[in-house]
Structures are given as C-alpha cells and as structure tokens.
Design a protein around this motif. Structure first.
Motif: not given
Length: 310
Positions: A288-302
């Motif tokens: 669910q975190y990945t789905d919402c862009g709240m995981d570490a990888d998504s935050l790093f990319r952002l």
C-alpha cells in the motif's frame, strides 16, 4: 513489540502511579491491548461495546468527575464519535487522552479500516492537542505528557503493528507541547514528517547522503499545535520542502504546512506525500505504501526529480 502492546503496558504502569487513571474502549480490548489494564485493575477499565460516540462522551464525563481516562479507539472508527470529540471533549476542555490505534494504512483490512482521515478532521478542532510518535519511546513520552504534563484533551495517533525498537521500555519523560525537532541537518532539501513514517524518511535521507545530497529531516511531532518557530526557520532556509505523512494528503499535515508557508509569505516549492484522494484497497502495508508513493524508493525518486529540475 507492537505499538498497541507498548500502549497497554504503559497504561498499566501509569495506572499503578495514579488511581485516577482509567481505560475506556469500544469493544476493542484485545486489539488495542486494553486487556492488560483489565487484568490488573478490572474495576478501572471499561469496554462499552461497539459504541464509539458513547466511549468518547463517557470518557469526557469521567474526566469531568476528576478521573483521567485513556480512551482507545481505532482511528477509522473515531469517525463515528466526531460530534462527541468536538462538543464533549474539546469544547469542555476535559483532561483526557484519546489514543488512536490503527492510524494510517493498516494492510489487509482494507479501506474500511485505514485510519487516514484523523489528522485532517481533527486539526480544525479548537483546544485539541494532536501528536504522533516516531517510535515506542515517544509513544510512552506522549502518554506520560497527556496524563501529567497538561490539563487538556490530547490525541495520540499510532499505527497498527510492530514498532522499531527492541529496547522499548524507556523511562518516560514529559515533552514540550508543540515542539518539533531536527533529526538530520541538511542544505539541499527539507523533509518534514510526523509519526512513525519518519523512520522511512530517515532511510531516504541516508541514501541521499550516499549520493552526495545533503537532506534535512524534521520530525514535527505535533500536528496541533504546529511548531511555528521551527517552521519559520525552515521557510527561511529551504527552497524545496517535502512533507510526508501516513494520512490523507487533502487537508492533513502537509496541507497545514502549505497553509503556514502561504500565510507567512514563504514561497518554497512544496511536495506533499501521503495517501491520495481515493480509497486504498487490500494488500500488505508495504504494498500500500508503494501504491501511494510513500515508500523509500518513491521518496528517493521524487527527491532526485525535484533536485534535477529546480
């Protein structure tokens, strides 16, 4: 340990200190670990059944009579007691602690149980104190603060599942109301988080440092009152700010930061990370975190994208 077990054990510790402390829960004694208090002090713990609004009003009434209730309700189900929070708790300024278990995304229970709206619907209520702990030590500190450090209603929100500390049984201390803290100094970008999702942010900050990016991280601790002194310092220093919360993006913690910056004529570029404006379906919490862009990888990319395109 699970956050709810830390709550349960800490409540028993506080109850041993002061006979005025009582526990109230609407049919969730095992889920929120109120059963620890029920076992130790059966006449000081109340299961009122599936009646969240009554649990809130009952707690407020006990507080009016001089007791100090810890009312534990799953965040999602507090929605059924919102009227009572406003009229019986906040308006009366009673001394009680409202503990919101299952705050944030909860995994397989799905959309009915996600506790993602509480920050948005509580931060507009006058005279409430709303806080969220980074870890189990902070949860214990907040419980002591709600009991002994103030004479007003306090809300503490924490997630379902395990915490991050093995040695969780600290000596609790009273914390200053409305004060955040800088966990990591940095220059290029500032992360502002509230609650246990800050542990994910710390991972991202470390990964960015390995890439030569100097990122700051502020754990705001309190949603209400916000640490305005700290926000003034952040607004003056940073051109790029990322807010991170385990709650809905619309109207939540990130929105509060945006409002502050606008009201005080700061003009940083702000990106709010949180639960998007849709119902999140079943899955594991990491999914669910990945789905919402709240995981570490998504935050790093952002963060990389923002710094590459200033």
């Amino acid at each position: 340990p699970k956050f709810q077990d830390v709550f349960g054990h800490t409540l028993v510790e506080l109850a041993e200190r002061d006979e005025r402390i009582v526990g109230v829960t609407p049919a969730m004694p095992t889920g929120c670990s109120m059963n620890f208090l029920m076992k130790k002090y059966p006449h000081r713990a109340y299961d009122v059944g599936i009646a969240e609004g009554h649990a809130v009003t009952f707690s407020a009434g006990l507080a009016k009579e001089g007791l100090i209730p810890f009312c534990n309700i799953y965040s999602s189900f507090l929605q059924r007691g919102y009227d009572q929070v406003i009229h019986d708790v906040a308006l009366s300024r009673v001394h009680m602690v409202l503990c919101l278990d299952r705050a944030g995304l909860v995994g397989e229970d799905g959309a009915t149980h996600h506790g993602v709206y509480d920050m948005a619907f509580l931060r507009c209520v006058p005279d409430l104190i709303v806080a969220s702990p980074l870890n189990e030590h902070e949860l214990r500190n907040m419980m002591l603060t709600g009991y002994k450090g103030i004479n007003a209603p306090m809300v503490i929100r924490y997630p379902r599942g395990k915490g991050v500390l093995t040695d969780w049984r600290n000596t609790p201390r009273i914390i200053e109301i409305g004060k955040g803290r800088c966990l990591t100094e940095g220059e290029s970008v500032a992360f502002l988080s509230i609650g246990p999702i800050g542990n994910i942010v710390q991972t991202v900050v470390s990964r960015l440092a390995e890439k030569g990016v100097s990122a700051a991280h502020y754990d705001m601790v309190f949603l209400k009152p916000l640490d305005e002194e700290l926000l003034h310092c952040i607004g003056k220093k940073y051109d790029t700010i990322i807010t991170v919360e385990d709650g809905c993006r619309k109207g939540g913690f990130g929105s509060a930061v945006v409002e502050f910056m606008a009201d005080n004529d700061y003009r940083p570029r702000i990106r709010r990370v949180g639960v998007p404006d849709r119902f999140v379906e079943q899955g594991s919490v990491p999914e669910q975190y990945t789905d919402c862009g709240m995981d570490a990888d998504s935050l790093f990319r952002l963060t990389e994208e923002l710094l590459l395109h200033p």
